[in-house]
Design a protein around this motif. Structure first.
Motif, PDB file in Angstrom:
ATOM      1  N   ALA A   1     -42.205   8.909  45.399  1.00  0.00           N
ATOM      2  CA  ALA A   1     -42.035  10.124  46.202  1.00  0.00           C
ATOM      3  C   ALA A   1     -40.593  10.378  46.623  1.00  0.00           C
ATOM      4  O   ALA A   1     -40.341  10.939  47.696  1.00  0.00           O
ATOM      5  CB  ALA A   1     -42.935  10.066  47.448  1.00  0.00           C
ATOM      6  N   CYS A   2     -39.641   9.992  45.804  1.00  0.00           N
ATOM      7  CA  CYS A   2     -38.231  10.244  46.125  1.00  0.00           C
ATOM      8  C   CYS A   2     -37.994  11.757  46.152  1.00  0.00           C
ATOM      9  O   CYS A   2     -38.310  12.456  45.179  1.00  0.00           O
ATOM     10  CB  CYS A   2     -37.323   9.590  45.095  1.00  0.00           C
ATOM     11  SG  CYS A   2     -37.536   7.803  44.974  1.00  0.00           S
ATOM     12  N   VAL A   3     -37.438  12.253  47.237  1.00  0.00           N
ATOM     13  CA  VAL A   3     -37.338  13.704  47.399  1.00  0.00           C
ATOM     14  C   VAL A   3     -36.354  14.324  46.418  1.00  0.00           C
ATOM     15  O   VAL A   3     -36.396  15.534  46.173  1.00  0.00           O
ATOM     16  CB  VAL A   3     -36.951  14.075  48.848  1.00  0.00           C
ATOM     17  CG1 VAL A   3     -38.024  13.625  49.818  1.00  0.00           C
ATOM     18  CG2 VAL A   3     -35.593  13.501  49.237  1.00  0.00           C
ATOM     19  N   TYR A   4     -35.484  13.524  45.842  1.00  0.00           N
ATOM     20  CA  TYR A   4     -34.441  14.041  44.951  1.00  0.00           C
ATOM     21  C   TYR A   4     -34.784  13.861  43.476  1.00  0.00           C
ATOM     22  O   TYR A   4     -33.979  14.207  42.611  1.00  0.00           O
ATOM     23  CB  TYR A   4     -33.124  13.297  45.224  1.00  0.00           C
ATOM     24  CG  TYR A   4     -33.273  11.791  45.185  1.00  0.00           C
ATOM     25  CD1 TYR A   4     -33.384  11.115  43.982  1.00  0.00           C
ATOM     26  CD2 TYR A   4     -33.334  11.064  46.367  1.00  0.00           C
ATOM     27  CE1 TYR A   4     -33.547   9.743  43.944  1.00  0.00           C
ATOM     28  CE2 TYR A   4     -33.497   9.693  46.346  1.00  0.00           C
ATOM     29  CZ  TYR A   4     -33.600   9.034  45.135  1.00  0.00           C
ATOM     30  OH  TYR A   4     -33.784   7.669  45.100  1.00  0.00           O
ATOM     31  N   CYS A   5     -35.953  13.314  43.137  1.00  0.00           N
ATOM     32  CA  CYS A   5     -36.236  12.894  41.766  1.00  0.00           C
ATOM     33  C   CYS A   5     -36.122  14.045  40.773  1.00  0.00           C
ATOM     34  O   CYS A   5     -36.832  15.055  40.872  1.00  0.00           O
ATOM     35  CB  CYS A   5     -37.626  12.275  41.684  1.00  0.00           C
ATOM     36  SG  CYS A   5     -38.011  11.634  40.038  1.00  0.00           S
ATOM     37  N   PHE A   6     -35.273  13.870  39.779  1.00  0.00           N
ATOM     38  CA  PHE A   6     -35.049  14.914  38.777  1.00  0.00           C
ATOM     39  C   PHE A   6     -36.298  15.182  37.951  1.00  0.00           C
ATOM     40  O   PHE A   6     -36.473  16.277  37.396  1.00  0.00           O
ATOM     41  CB  PHE A   6     -33.901  14.512  37.841  1.00  0.00           C
ATOM     42  CG  PHE A   6     -34.332  13.623  36.709  1.00  0.00           C
ATOM     43  CD1 PHE A   6     -34.633  14.147  35.467  1.00  0.00           C
ATOM     44  CD2 PHE A   6     -34.475  12.262  36.900  1.00  0.00           C
ATOM     45  CE1 PHE A   6     -35.067  13.333  34.428  1.00  0.00           C
ATOM     46  CE2 PHE A   6     -34.892  11.434  35.883  1.00  0.00           C
ATOM     47  CZ  PHE A   6     -35.189  11.971  34.635  1.00  0.00           C
ATOM     48  N   ALA A   7     -37.187  14.192  37.831  1.00  0.00           N
ATOM     49  CA  ALA A   7     -38.338  14.320  36.940  1.00  0.00           C
ATOM     50  C   ALA A   7     -39.417  15.239  37.500  1.00  0.00           C
ATOM     51  O   ALA A   7     -40.410  15.506  36.820  1.00  0.00           O
ATOM     52  CB  ALA A   7     -38.928  12.941  36.653  1.00  0.00           C
ATOM     53  N   ARG A   8     -39.251  15.731  38.717  1.00  0.00           N
ATOM     54  CA  ARG A   8     -40.270  16.605  39.298  1.00  0.00           C
ATOM     55  C   ARG A   8     -40.571  17.799  38.389  1.00  0.00           C
ATOM     56  O   ARG A   8     -41.728  18.214  38.255  1.00  0.00           O
ATOM     57  CB  ARG A   8     -39.825  17.092  40.684  1.00  0.00           C
ATOM     58  CG  ARG A   8     -39.869  15.995  41.726  1.00  0.00           C
ATOM     59  CD  ARG A   8     -39.510  16.481  43.115  1.00  0.00           C
ATOM     60  NE  ARG A   8     -39.660  15.376  44.061  1.00  0.00           N
ATOM     61  CZ  ARG A   8     -40.807  15.018  44.604  1.00  0.00           C
ATOM     62  NH1 ARG A   8     -41.905  15.690  44.321  1.00  0.00           N
ATOM     63  NH2 ARG A   8     -40.877  13.986  45.429  1.00  0.00           N
ATOM     64  N   LYS A   9     -39.564  18.337  37.790  1.00  0.00           N
ATOM     65  CA  LYS A   9     -39.779  19.521  36.961  1.00  0.00           C
ATOM     66  C   LYS A   9     -40.730  19.238  35.801  1.00  0.00           C
ATOM     67  O   LYS A   9     -41.467  20.131  35.356  1.00  0.00           O
ATOM     68  CB  LYS A   9     -38.444  20.037  36.427  1.00  0.00           C
ATOM     69  CG  LYS A   9     -38.565  21.356  35.679  1.00  0.00           C
ATOM     70  CD  LYS A   9     -37.211  21.893  35.260  1.00  0.00           C
ATOM     71  CE  LYS A   9     -37.352  23.230  34.549  1.00  0.00           C
ATOM     72  NZ  LYS A   9     -36.034  23.777  34.127  1.00  0.00           N
ATOM     73  N   THR A  10     -40.750  18.005  35.315  1.00  0.00           N
ATOM     74  CA  THR A  10     -41.607  17.694  34.168  1.00  0.00           C
ATOM     75  C   THR A  10     -43.086  17.813  34.511  1.00  0.00           C
ATOM     76  O   THR A  10     -43.909  18.016  33.617  1.00  0.00           O
ATOM     77  CB  THR A  10     -41.320  16.283  33.636  1.00  0.00           C
ATOM     78  OG1 THR A  10     -41.677  15.302  34.627  1.00  0.00           O
ATOM     79  CG2 THR A  10     -39.846  16.113  33.297  1.00  0.00           C
ATOM     80  N   HIS A  11     -43.439  17.692  35.793  1.00  0.00           N
ATOM     81  CA  HIS A  11     -44.840  17.864  36.170  1.00  0.00           C
ATOM     82  C   HIS A  11     -45.280  19.308  35.953  1.00  0.00           C
ATOM     83  O   HIS A  11     -46.457  19.565  35.687  1.00  0.00           O
ATOM     84  CB  HIS A  11     -45.036  17.470  37.641  1.00  0.00           C
ATOM     85  CG  HIS A  11     -46.044  16.377  37.825  1.00  0.00           C
ATOM     86  ND1 HIS A  11     -46.147  15.301  36.970  1.00  0.00           N
ATOM     87  CD2 HIS A  11     -47.011  16.186  38.775  1.00  0.00           C
ATOM     88  CE1 HIS A  11     -47.113  14.496  37.378  1.00  0.00           C
ATOM     89  NE2 HIS A  11     -47.661  15.021  38.466  1.00  0.00           N
ATOM     90  N   GLY A  12     -44.346  20.222  36.087  1.00  0.00           N
ATOM     91  CA  GLY A  12     -44.659  21.618  35.850  1.00  0.00           C
ATOM     92  C   GLY A  12     -45.059  21.886  34.414  1.00  0.00           C
ATOM     93  O   GLY A  12     -45.831  22.820  34.131  1.00  0.00           O
ATOM     94  N   TYR A  13     -44.558  21.071  33.464  1.00  0.00           N
ATOM     95  CA  TYR A  13     -44.929  21.243  32.069  1.00  0.00           C
ATOM     96  C   TYR A  13     -46.418  20.983  31.852  1.00  0.00           C
ATOM     97  O   TYR A  13     -46.999  21.433  30.861  1.00  0.00           O
ATOM     98  CB  TYR A  13     -44.124  20.294  31.172  1.00  0.00           C
ATOM     99  CG  TYR A  13     -42.630  20.427  31.281  1.00  0.00           C
ATOM    100  CD1 TYR A  13     -42.032  21.601  31.733  1.00  0.00           C
ATOM    101  CD2 TYR A  13     -41.792  19.371  30.920  1.00  0.00           C
ATOM    102  CE1 TYR A  13     -40.657  21.716  31.835  1.00  0.00           C
ATOM    103  CE2 TYR A  13     -40.415  19.482  31.024  1.00  0.00           C
ATOM    104  CZ  TYR A  13     -39.853  20.648  31.474  1.00  0.00           C
ATOM    105  OH  TYR A  13     -38.496  20.750  31.578  1.00  0.00           O
TER     106      TYR A  13
END
Length: 347
Positions: free
Chosen positions: A72-84
């Motif tokens: 749950a790191c608030v800065y994690c760059f990989a968050r966008k990949t969940h949108g895929y």
């Protein structure tokens, strides 16, 4: 990557994240460590993935057995990949975890292919392969065993202490091939840790991992990442962190400044507005030109950490190691080494 690229039959259609039961098995566990978390178990079609050439990464192949991350790191760059996957990139990223339950089987199958030539495989490049889910699903022992059996070089980047469970496997692999292990510790400030990395082991426990690996004869580098502007970059904070890293026996320390790519930027800004509203305008100015901090700032941090590393007798920033374990993505074209920062995507 869409859901139909993750399952054995590519016939699913629709925008819903939860498809037919024969394609995705959804589980919840009523235990304290997994309360509020949903696991989507899938049988992936492939697991050894090629990094796009445009990313300019020094490795071509990655293995990521999970999507989403309970760190749950608030800065994690990989968050966008969940949108895929049509999943939420905020709380959903932290609590909707995709588990590729046949990961080890797929790795072993790929390594036996005549088309495979023993290239380096990087792990921990999208989300942490030693996040809490690994304690239940135990995917990494099978993956490491396959790499060991084929003497295939690999590297792991993690914030997780669970890697010590696989210490004997790592030792066995190191006897037959080149391996690299790096632990991410951006700061030792406990209050900052509790708010920006709430699901991770504490920085002290991560440094204990470095100690344990070093004591076992496996050299461990530290990525001092991310250095968070205005919150974790004071000279005394940098000094405390580098001192602790040196005391843990790290082979090197490589600072990487916070970067805010789309997806992560919005979530981090929401967090910043709640916890440090007085910094919002400063961040807007600092990151006005894109996801990376200005070159002058990166250089300043790099120089300070390099000087502290020398003072405390630790190796200088290991730019090669940071590339080997960095996540896929395009580095900022800012140069590298003490005279210019290397800015790579990070967990």
């Amino acid at each position: 990557m869409r859901w139909d690229n993750l399952v054995e039959n590519g016939t699913m259609t629709g925008n819903s994240a939860l498809f037919a039961a024969d394609a995705v098995t959804t589980r919840t566990f009523d235990t304290p460590e997994f309360r509020g978390i949903t696991f989507h178990e899938i049988r992936a079609r492939s697991i050894v993935n090629r990094v796009p050439g445009a990313s300019r990464m020094p490795f071509e192949w990655t293995v990521n057995p999970y999507r989403g991350c309970t760190h749950a790191c608030v800065y994690c760059f990989a968050r966008k990949t969940h949108g895929y996957l049509d999943l939420d990139t905020g709380l959903g990223f932290d609590s909707q975890i995709v588990v590729k339950i046949n990961a080890a089987e797929l790795v072993r199958h790929r390594l036996t292919s005549r088309q495979w030539h023993g290239d380096h495989i990087a792990m921990g490049t999208n989300v942490d392969c030693y996040q809490r889910a690994e304690g239940r699903y135990r995917l990494m022992p099978g993956i490491i065993a396959a790499l060991r059996d084929h003497a295939n070089p690999f590297s792991i980047l993690t914030k997780g202490t669970l890697i010590l469970r696989d210490l004997e496997l790592l030792r066995q692999a190191a006897e037959v091939t080149e391996i690299g292990v790096s632990v991410s510790v951006g700061f030792t400030d406990r209050e900052l840790w509790r708010t920006v990395e709430p699901g991770t082991p504490s920085p002290e426990r991560r440094l204990d991992v470095v100690r344990a690996l070093t004591a076992s004869g496996i050299g461990c580098a530290v990525l001092m990442a991310p250095v968070i502007p205005f919150l974790g970059d004071r000279p005394d904070q940098l000094r405390d962190t580098v001192r602790a890293i040196a005391a843990a026996g790290a082979t090197s320390v490589t600072p990487l400044v916070l970067h805010l790519r789309p997806g992560a930027r919005e979530w981090f800004t929401q967090w910043l507005t709640r916890h440090h509203p007085h910094l919002v305008a400063r961040y807007e100015r600092m990151y006005a030109d894109g996801p990376y901090a200005p070159t002058w700032y990166q250089r300043r941090i790099t120089r300070q950490v390099h000087e502290l590393a020398t003072e405390f007798g630790i190796g200088p920033p290991d730019w090669g190691a940071s590339r080997r374990v960095a996540a896929s993505g395009t580095p900022a074209p800012a140069g590298e080494g003490p005279s210019g920062p290397t800015q790579l995507t990070l967990l």
